[in-house]
Scaffold this motif. Structure first.
Motif, PDB file in Angstrom:
ATOM      1  N   ALA A 190       0.842  -1.202   0.000  1.00  0.00           N
ATOM      2  CA  ALA A 190       0.000   0.000   0.000  1.00  0.00           C
ATOM      3  C   ALA A 190       0.874   1.249   0.000  1.00  0.00           C
ATOM      4  O   ALA A 190       0.552   2.247  -0.652  1.00  0.00           O
ATOM      5  CB  ALA A 190      -0.916  -0.014   1.213  1.00  0.00           C
ATOM      6  N   ALA A 197      -7.988  -4.962  10.820  1.00  0.00           N
ATOM      7  CA  ALA A 197      -7.974  -3.608  11.369  1.00  0.00           C
ATOM      8  C   ALA A 197      -6.550  -3.149  11.620  1.00  0.00           C
ATOM      9  O   ALA A 197      -6.199  -1.987  11.377  1.00  0.00           O
ATOM     10  CB  ALA A 197      -8.794  -3.555  12.654  1.00  0.00           C
ATOM     11  N   ASN A 198      -5.715  -4.054  12.125  1.00  0.00           N
ATOM     12  CA  ASN A 198      -4.331  -3.688  12.412  1.00  0.00           C
ATOM     13  C   ASN A 198      -3.575  -3.318  11.149  1.00  0.00           C
ATOM     14  O   ASN A 198      -2.805  -2.359  11.128  1.00  0.00           O
ATOM     15  CB  ASN A 198      -3.614  -4.851  13.110  1.00  0.00           C
ATOM     16  CG  ASN A 198      -3.960  -4.913  14.592  1.00  0.00           C
ATOM     17  OD1 ASN A 198      -4.725  -4.097  15.087  1.00  0.00           O
ATOM     18  ND2 ASN A 198      -3.411  -5.893  15.278  1.00  0.00           N
ATOM     19  N   ASN A 241      -4.801  -2.250   8.379  1.00  0.00           N
ATOM     20  CA  ASN A 241      -5.345  -0.975   7.920  1.00  0.00           C
ATOM     21  C   ASN A 241      -4.770   0.191   8.724  1.00  0.00           C
ATOM     22  O   ASN A 241      -4.360   1.208   8.175  1.00  0.00           O
ATOM     23  CB  ASN A 241      -6.872  -1.030   8.067  1.00  0.00           C
ATOM     24  CG  ASN A 241      -7.546   0.194   7.511  1.00  0.00           C
ATOM     25  OD1 ASN A 241      -7.385   0.500   6.342  1.00  0.00           O
ATOM     26  ND2 ASN A 241      -8.264   0.913   8.360  1.00  0.00           N
ATOM     27  N   LYS A 242      -4.713  -0.004  10.049  1.00  0.00           N
ATOM     28  CA  LYS A 242      -4.200   1.064  10.903  1.00  0.00           C
ATOM     29  C   LYS A 242      -2.714   1.299  10.644  1.00  0.00           C
ATOM     30  O   LYS A 242      -2.263   2.442  10.545  1.00  0.00           O
ATOM     31  CB  LYS A 242      -4.433   0.706  12.375  1.00  0.00           C
ATOM     32  CG  LYS A 242      -3.940   1.771  13.351  1.00  0.00           C
ATOM     33  CD  LYS A 242      -4.368   1.472  14.780  1.00  0.00           C
ATOM     34  CE  LYS A 242      -3.829   2.532  15.732  1.00  0.00           C
ATOM     35  NZ  LYS A 242      -4.190   2.258  17.123  1.00  0.00           N
ATOM     36  N   THR A 302      -1.131   0.807   7.948  1.00  0.00           N
ATOM     37  CA  THR A 302      -1.002   1.507   6.675  1.00  0.00           C
ATOM     38  C   THR A 302      -1.246   3.000   6.856  1.00  0.00           C
ATOM     39  O   THR A 302      -0.516   3.834   6.306  1.00  0.00           O
ATOM     40  CB  THR A 302      -2.006   0.925   5.656  1.00  0.00           C
ATOM     41  OG1 THR A 302      -1.882  -0.502   5.678  1.00  0.00           O
ATOM     42  CG2 THR A 302      -1.729   1.423   4.257  1.00  0.00           C
ATOM     43  N   ASP A 303      -2.268   3.324   7.637  1.00  0.00           N
ATOM     44  CA  ASP A 303      -2.546   4.735   7.930  1.00  0.00           C
ATOM     45  C   ASP A 303      -1.352   5.404   8.598  1.00  0.00           C
ATOM     46  O   ASP A 303      -0.984   6.534   8.265  1.00  0.00           O
ATOM     47  CB  ASP A 303      -3.747   4.852   8.892  1.00  0.00           C
ATOM     48  CG  ASP A 303      -5.050   5.011   8.136  1.00  0.00           C
ATOM     49  OD1 ASP A 303      -4.993   5.235   6.908  1.00  0.00           O
ATOM     50  OD2 ASP A 303      -6.116   4.914   8.767  1.00  0.00           O
ATOM     51  N   LEU A 304      -0.764   4.713   9.564  1.00  0.00           N
ATOM     52  CA  LEU A 304       0.356   5.316  10.290  1.00  0.00           C
ATOM     53  C   LEU A 304       1.540   5.542   9.352  1.00  0.00           C
ATOM     54  O   LEU A 304       2.255   6.541   9.469  1.00  0.00           O
ATOM     55  CB  LEU A 304       0.756   4.445  11.491  1.00  0.00           C
ATOM     56  CG  LEU A 304      -0.307   4.223  12.568  1.00  0.00           C
ATOM     57  CD1 LEU A 304       0.298   3.571  13.805  1.00  0.00           C
ATOM     58  CD2 LEU A 304      -0.976   5.526  12.981  1.00  0.00           C
ATOM     59  N   MET A 323       0.772   8.576   7.274  1.00  0.00           N
ATOM     60  CA  MET A 323       1.032   9.792   8.038  1.00  0.00           C
ATOM     61  C   MET A 323       2.513  10.122   8.061  1.00  0.00           C
ATOM     62  O   MET A 323       2.921  11.270   7.853  1.00  0.00           O
ATOM     63  CB  MET A 323       0.593   9.600   9.499  1.00  0.00           C
ATOM     64  CG  MET A 323      -0.866   9.785   9.752  1.00  0.00           C
ATOM     65  SD  MET A 323      -1.279   9.110  11.370  1.00  0.00           S
ATOM     66  CE  MET A 323      -0.329  10.148  12.443  1.00  0.00           C
TER      67      MET A 323
END
Lengths: 318, 154, 301, 652
Positions: free
Chosen positions: D26, D109-110, D112-113, D115-117, D120
């Motif tokens: 990602a 969920a982990n 996904n999270k 990837t978000d971090l 950022m």
């Protein structure tokens, strides 16, 4: 205005020691005044004060820093001067303040709404509580109280709070102390309606920044966050999100500084009720810190100070 | 990455490096299970948190914003959280005028040793946001386009 | 200015039988102190020992029912003389702080469980709401010459986080009242020890040993009588005193008063009102030594 | 910018609940990311090499590592990218272990999270700029707070290393708790005989300035340049003149003063020197008990003092010391055991604390080393020790183990038998924690050679029975109740944070846990550092410790200070605020709020402007959030960097 002559005399006496005196003179029609910069003695004659002296002339002061400036202030304007002094944005010794007792100024929007489209305005006479306006060959009679600015109804500071020369007799503040009925009404609206309200209002914003330019406390001028890439808080897009965010930046930057002169809202060509946001901010600040901006030049604004134990903040309860 | 539909909401945390970020680390080291919605932005001090960041985050569509710093008197920089407390409290009271539920933004204090407290704070705040549901969104062009434009100028 | 105190009164089952004198004397002294006790209408068992050893939900439902009755009286505080009842009421309230437990209890009741009523013991309202100084002012016949040991039993103050009254290891409420009445209180190290409680039925030897030790120690400390605040303690020490004597080879003859009875005597109430005659170990010599009997009789006539 | 992303498995620590390969995949789509991969252990040598190689191979000019908390390895990876020629601040970390994989098991969920971090971090990195440190001068002096054995050790080690040392002690003598002990475990050697010479060394060392009976009033400044205001409390005795002869003590008529040194066993005179080996050996007047100071009558000490050093008008005095580093060695205090109603709550004179017992055992103590019951002065026969009083007990808010009570209780049982051969000792314990060198052997000796009866169980009640105390408890090994007739009961009272520890922590700007013990920089890797640069910890202020551990920490803290001072200049952290002079309008709001006075007003072509003093700025960023124009920007945490994180997360 009955103290006008006295004021002119007072300015005449002081003018030799000043670079400029800012006051008002008649505008492009009898319903409008315009800021008037007095540099020579003959300029003094054109000075006019009265219900059309709406502009908060303190807005010009930071830009004239370094010059010897005289300024004519209404009570509300004087609070802006105090706030500028408090923030060291102007020097007290450079400013000569002329005060007079203000009995209220008009709200042009109210007149416009009452009259509708009239074309050229021929004359305007104000006698006791009645305003008579001649326009388009007709005479319109309006009650003064119908066209007075909202802020004047609850005015607590009709006399300049700070002045070097005060003309006339000081008058007592309005008996009405709470002027925020519009705020109270707004706060009774359900949250989704408020959200929708602002979206609708902000959609009308044309990003002209008149609100900012009229604000005496918007001292950043060329360095406003709205037009900066570093820091890059806002895009230049015409989106509700960015326009709304700008108003939040404005409101937050005025937290503990705004004197509620209402220039932002007056200047807005789209009649967006911008003062509502500032009133809310002021209300909370007053409740939390018993603080009102523009009253004491020696005070420290509440967001630039703190107490180890805050009496009114119960944040540990969350 | 989009928010996991039906599972998560977008919750953003602003944490000071010395206490609360450490507290969140302590919670991790202790394997204290937490909801997965929260994304943490690390800042040196709660005093660094300009309330405008929180408004911006909400304007950008976040469903909840949590701020956590050192307990009053324990600030690594001596005074940062005292300033933060005033600013955040003003913001907390201001937000409803815009139409945001007051509970969408909270601020609290968690020290570096309080892993368990951090777990409770996150769990409680996440539950609170889920109870409120997704925040109202501002109608307008999608972010991706705008953001790409913003990124392009850099 | 004094505000008159009003409570819902929950007598508990013992008060209709073995501890009727506790009930009588509690009502009598409260009347004498202008404390209004209004009986909880249609009260039932608190869910004591037999119930709570079997099922916590059922036991709590019994307490919750009584608390609902109190709430329906429009009163906010309930008072009971019996520490065991109080313990059950308070435990039920404590458990019902848990929402899911409260829902379970509510299902068994006609209406949702009430969680607002405050529960206290008679002893507690006397020291906390009424006040020792005011009690002292009401004393007409000081108990001068009476040396007592105050025995609280094991559940009056414990567990501390539920009962929330006095010191869990070293309570002083009764000691202070007795002192206010003019009696001499001996330091009694076993004031929160167990008397053997309901083991009197299945394991009488336990009660013989534990209650025996209480009597031995009270005597050793120089007490003429023991004063209690619990029906079960009183029964073990009083009714079973002869059994204890024969089991342990002791020769105790120690009257076991309810503290309310001694308060009544000091306030000048009659022995009859206070149910003094219901005590098994005859307190005659102790009371006579105070030389007050004649007076109180006179007064009642 | 060409960014490389490295997503760490951390063995199975992260990979167990996060699909790291998916995160890397990602990440390749994020703006600016030119390279992304998952790696087994990014912090290992091959892991770091992989980063270095990728930077070279793909001409990366920014790196994101998604692994553990930056508080753990940020420094490590900054050095790695620096090795590859990048500026160390062109690096960001995403914390996908402590904040993701360790706090939930939902892999979707982990992932996904995580990837978000990473998004950022990459977004922020786009706004990172190279930052360079400045050098600044340091003051090579060290302040040591607390003159117990840890502080003494730190002071002597620093002084031997050539540093100037300022040692501040709250009481009138150094020595701390150790000076009060009779013997030490497991060697049973005389505590004062070991410590005494070291105390003398402190007094005589030319590099050490000792302020006894003094406290820290105020600390300002930063690593290398602290200003410390020390309050020298009034002793009413001019210490420059006092010779410690002690004549005043023999003549003082006020003989009922509290004897703090002897833990209230016995009384002392209003003017006193706490014990014969005190350092400094100077007298002090206890104002609460002095007749002259209380009632204005007496003054005998002033008359008998041969050097004329009594000064009843003395006031607190303040001195300011400039130091470059600080060691906190403030030790511990005893838990207030009187909350235990079952032990009598303080009502029974023959229930005493272990430290009171030490004073009783000590030959220089108030009983001359004889064990006597406080109630009647008789020698006890049965002595009962109760362990874990205020330790491992949630109900009194002290769930932690004090750690050294098992050992001193065994020592006291042994000493009891030595003093009173006819005596019998009993020890109620929960578990025996004897984990040091020769420790378990020692507790065994107490049981086997000295016949101490160890009973595993808690005591439920102590009550007087006739002349003695009845101790009732459980014997959990036998499953029975036990009752012991005791003549004396000694409570092994646990340690808690020293009174005033929290207040000092606030002055030093260091953290403490919920019990008041100071937080170390890292529980394993930075045991004597704090999160405040230049402030170190030694001894029990960080958590209860026995003597060897305290001494070891004293030395460790000293070595940290010596290491810090081995350079002549320190490099400043470049994560400081910078004022954009073009945007600044000179309103001075930043100066008002800066806690460090790190912003000064300058004149720029006739205009007022703000300027940050780089070496004074601590990088909190209060000025940045204060400045309305965004002119003051905290480097590495600029508005744009934080905004980019917000924008990465919240896309409407």
């Amino acid at each position: 205005m009955k103290y006008q002559q006295e004021l002119k005399d007072s300015i005449r006496k002081a003018l030799p020691g000043l670079d400029v005196v800012i006051a008002w003179s008649a505008g492009y029609d009898p319903l409008h005044a315009t800021p008037h910069f007095i540099r020579r003695e003959e300029d003094i004659d054109r000075l006019e004060i009265g219900p059309f002296s709406v502009h908060n002339l303190a807005t010009y002061l930071p830009g004239l820093r370094g010059k010897k400036v005289g300024i004519v202030v209404k009570g509300c304007d004087s609070r802006s001067v105090i706030e500028l002094l408090q923030e060291n944005l102007i020097n007290r010794e450079d400013v000569t303040i002329f005060g007079f007792p203000c009995t209220g100024v008009v709200d042009q929007t109210k007149i416009r709404k009452a009259l509708g489209h009239t074309g050229k305005v021929d004359f305007c006479q104000i006698a006791s509580q009645t305003v008579v306006i001649g326009a388009g060959g007709e005479e319109h009679k309006l009650r003064l109280s119908k066209v007075l600015a909202d802020k004047c109804f609850s005015c607590q500071y009709p006399n300049a709070l700070i002045s070097d020369h005060f003309v006339g007799e000081k008058i007592s503040p309005s008996a009405q102390t709470e002027g925020g009925d519009d705020l109270e009404a707004f706060e009774n609206m359900p949250l989704p309606e408020r959200f929708a309200f602002w979206q609708k209002e902000m959609d009308r914003c044309i990003r002209c920044y008149a609100c900012r330019n009229a604000c005496p406390m918007c001292v950043c001028r060329d360095h406003c966050l709205a037009e900066s890439r570093d820091p890059h808080w806002l895009s230049q897009e015409d989106s509700v999100r960015d326009k709304w965010m700008f108003q939040l930046i404005h409101a937050y930057h005025l937290a503990g500084r705004c004197t509620e002169c209402g220039e932002c809202q007056r200047a807005c060509p789209m009649d967006i009720p911008l003062l509502l946001l500032k009133k809310k901010m002021n209300k909370e600040i007053k409740e939390l810190f018993q603080y009102e901006a523009g009253v004491d030049p020696e005070a420290t604004p509440p967001l630039l100070s703190f107490k180890m134990e805050e009496e009114n903040i119960k944040e540990r309860e969350w | 990455m989009p928010v996991l539909k039906g599972k998560e909401l977008r919750i953003v945390g602003f944490l000071c490096n010395w206490c609360s970020y450490g507290g969140a680390d302590t919670a991790g080291v202790g394997r204290f299970n937490q909801p997965t919605d929260l994304r943490i932005i690390r800042v040196p001090c709660s005093g660094r948190i300009d309330p405008l960041f929180i408004m911006k985050t909400l304007m950008n569509g976040a469903d909840g914003v949590l701020v956590s710093g050192c307990h009053p008197r324990d600030c690594h920089y001596a005074e940062g959280n005292f300033y933060a407390r005033r600013r955040l409290e003003v913001l907390h009271r201001f937000l409803p005028i815009l139409g945001f539920e007051p509970g969408r933004f909270e601020y609290t204090w968690v020290s570096a040793s309080e892993g368990q407290r951090w777990q409770q704070v996150v769990t409680r705040f996440t539950e609170q946001i889920h109870k409120l549901g997704p925040a109202p969104k501002i109608a307008g062009p999608e972010a991706s386009a705008t953001l790409r434009q913003m990124e392009a100028v850099l | 200015m004094s505000v008159s105190l009003t409570y819902a009164y929950y007598p508990g089952c013992s008060s209709t039988g073995t501890s009727i004198e506790y009930d009588m004397s509690s009502r009598a002294i409260c009347a004498a102190l202008d404390i209004t006790l209004t009986d909880v209408p249609n009260w039932s068992c608190c869910g004591s020992t037999p119930a709570h050893t079997v099922d916590h939900t059922l036991s709590s439902a019994l307490s919750a029912r009584n608390l609902c009755q109190v709430a329906s009286m429009g009163l906010t505080a309930a008072v009971t003389p019996c520490p065991s009842c109080l313990s059950n009421l308070k435990t039920a309230q404590h458990r019902m702080k848990n929402d899911s437990f409260r829902e379970k209890v509510s299902k068994l009741l006609d209406k949702p469980a009430d969680i607002t009523v405050e529960t206290k013991s008679v002893l507690q309202i006397l020291v906390e709401d009424y006040g020792i100084e005011k009690i002292k002012a009401k004393v007409k016949k000081p108990l001068t010459g009476l040396t007592v040991a105050a025995y609280y039993g094991c559940i009056m103050n414990r567990p501390a986080e539920i009962m929330n009254f006095d010191d869990r290891e070293h309570p002083m409420a009764m000691d202070n009242i007795m002192t206010a009445l003019g009696a001499t209180v001996v330091p009694f190290p076993l004031k929160v020890e167990c008397c053997g409680a309901s083991f009197g039925i299945p394991r009488k030897d336990v009660v013989m040993r534990l209650s025996g030790k209480l009597l031995d120690t009270a005597k050793e400390m120089g007490a003429m009588a023991l004063v209690t605040a619990c029906p079960l303690c009183q029964m073990n020490l009083d009714m079973r005193q002869e059994q204890i004597n024969s089991a342990n080879g002791s020769k105790h003859h120690m009257p076991i008063f309810y503290f309310t009875q001694l308060m009544g005597l000091a306030f000048g109430l009659t022995e009859k009102e206070l149910g003094i005659d219901k005590l098994c170990v005859n307190p005659r010599t102790v009371i006579d030594a105070l030389g007050m009997e004649g007076n109180s009789k006179e007064k009642s006539q | 910018m060409k960014i490389g992303v490295f997503v760490c498995h951390c063995g199975s620590n992260i990979e167990g609940t996060v699909d790291t390969a998916a995160v890397a995949a990602a990440a390749r789509e994020f703006p600016g990311v030119a390279f992304a991969t998952d790696t087994m252990y990014t912090c290992s040598e091959p892991g770091q090499e992989e980063i270095v190689n990728a930077i070279k191979e793909h001409q990366l000019d920014g790196v994101v590592v998604a692994s553990c908390t930056p508080r753990m390895h940020e420094q490590t990876f900054r050095r790695t990218v620096e090795r590859a020629g990048l500026n160390r601040y062109l690096f960001e970390m995403a914390n996908i272990r402590e904040h993701v994989s360790w706090i939930g098991k939902d892999r979707e969920a982990n992932t996904n999270k995580a990837t978000d971090l990473v998004r950022m971090a990459a977004s922020k990195l786009l706004h990172n700029r190279p930052l360079l440190s400045k050098q600044f001068d340091i003051n090579k002096r060290v302040l040591i707070i607390g003159g117990g054995v840890a502080g003494i050790q730190a002071a002597l080690d620093c002084a031997e290393g050539g540093l100037e040392v300022v040692l501040v002690e709250k009481t009138t003598t150094i020595g701390g708790k150790m000076a009060k002990l009779d013997k030490t475990f497991p060697t049973v050697d005389c505590s004062c005989c070991i410590l005494g010479p070291r105390m003398v060394d402190v007094a005589q060392h030319p590099n050490i300035t000792l302020y006894a009976y003094s406290e820290i009033e105020e600390v300002s400044g930063y690593v290398g340049n602290f200003d410390v205001k020390v309050k020298k409390k009034a002793t009413y005795v001019d210490w420059d003149k006092c010779t410690g002869c002690g004549i005043c003590m023999t003549k003082c008529p006020s003989k009922k003063a509290t004897d703090y040194f002897n833990e209230g066993i016995g009384k002392t005179t209003a003017i006193n020197i706490p014990f014969p080996q005190a350092i400094p050996k100077k007298a002090k007047i206890d104002a609460d008990f002095c007749m002259k100071l209380q009632k204005g009558k007496c003054g005998i000490c002033a008359k008998v003092c041969p050097s004329g050093c009594i000064d009843f008008t003395q006031q607190d005095e303040f001195v300011t010391e400039k130091v470059g580093a600080i060691v906190a060695a403030t030790g511990f205090d005893l838990f207030d055991w009187t909350v235990y109603g079952e032990y009598g709550g303080g009502r029974y004179p023959d229930v005493i604390t272990s430290l009171q017992y030490e004073r009783m055992l000590s030959a220089s103590g108030p009983t001359g080393g004889h064990i006597k019951r406080p109630s009647d002065g008789k020698e006890p026969k049965n002595v009962v020790f109760i362990q874990c009083v205020g330790s491992r007990d949630k109900s009194v808010g002290r769930p932690y183990c004090t750690g050294f009570c098992c050992m001193y209780t065994a020592k006291q049982a042994i000493l009891t038998k030595d003093h009173l051969p006819e005596s019998q000792t009993y020890v109620f314990y929960m578990d025996i924690r004897a984990t040091g060198k020769n420790y378990d052997e020692f507790t065994r000796r107490a049981m086997e050679e000295y016949n101490a009866k160890y009973i595993r169980g808690r005591v439920s009640m102590i009550y007087p029975k006739g002349d003695s105390l009845l101790v009732r408890g459980a014997d959990t090994l036998m499953g029975t109740q036990v009752e012991v007739d005791a003549d004396l009961v000694v409570l092994a009272v646990g340690a808690e944070a020293a009174a005033g520890a929290a207040g000092l922590a606030e002055k030093l700007r260091i953290s403490y846990d919920s019990y008041g013990f100071y937080m170390e920089g890292h529980p394993k890797l930075k045991p004597v550092e704090t999160n405040t640069a230049g402030v170190y910890l030694a001894g029990s202020c960080q958590g209860p410790k026995d003597i060897p551990s305290s001494v070891a920490q004293g030395s460790a803290a000293a070595s940290k200070v010596l290491g810090l001072f081995s350079k002549d200049k320190l490099a400043s952290d470049p994560q400081v605020s910078v004022v954009d002079i073009k945007r600044c309008i000179g309103c001075g709001k930043c100066m008002k709020t800066c806690p460090f006075g790190a912003i000064k007003e300058i004149d720029f072509r006739g205009m007022k402007k703000a300027e940050v003093i780089e070496t004074v700025c601590q990088g909190c960023g209060i000025c940045t959030s204060t400045c309305p124009q965004g002119a003051a920007q905290l480097q590495h945490f600029t508005d744009n960097q934080i905004l980019s994180e917000v924008n990465a997360l919240c896309q409407f």
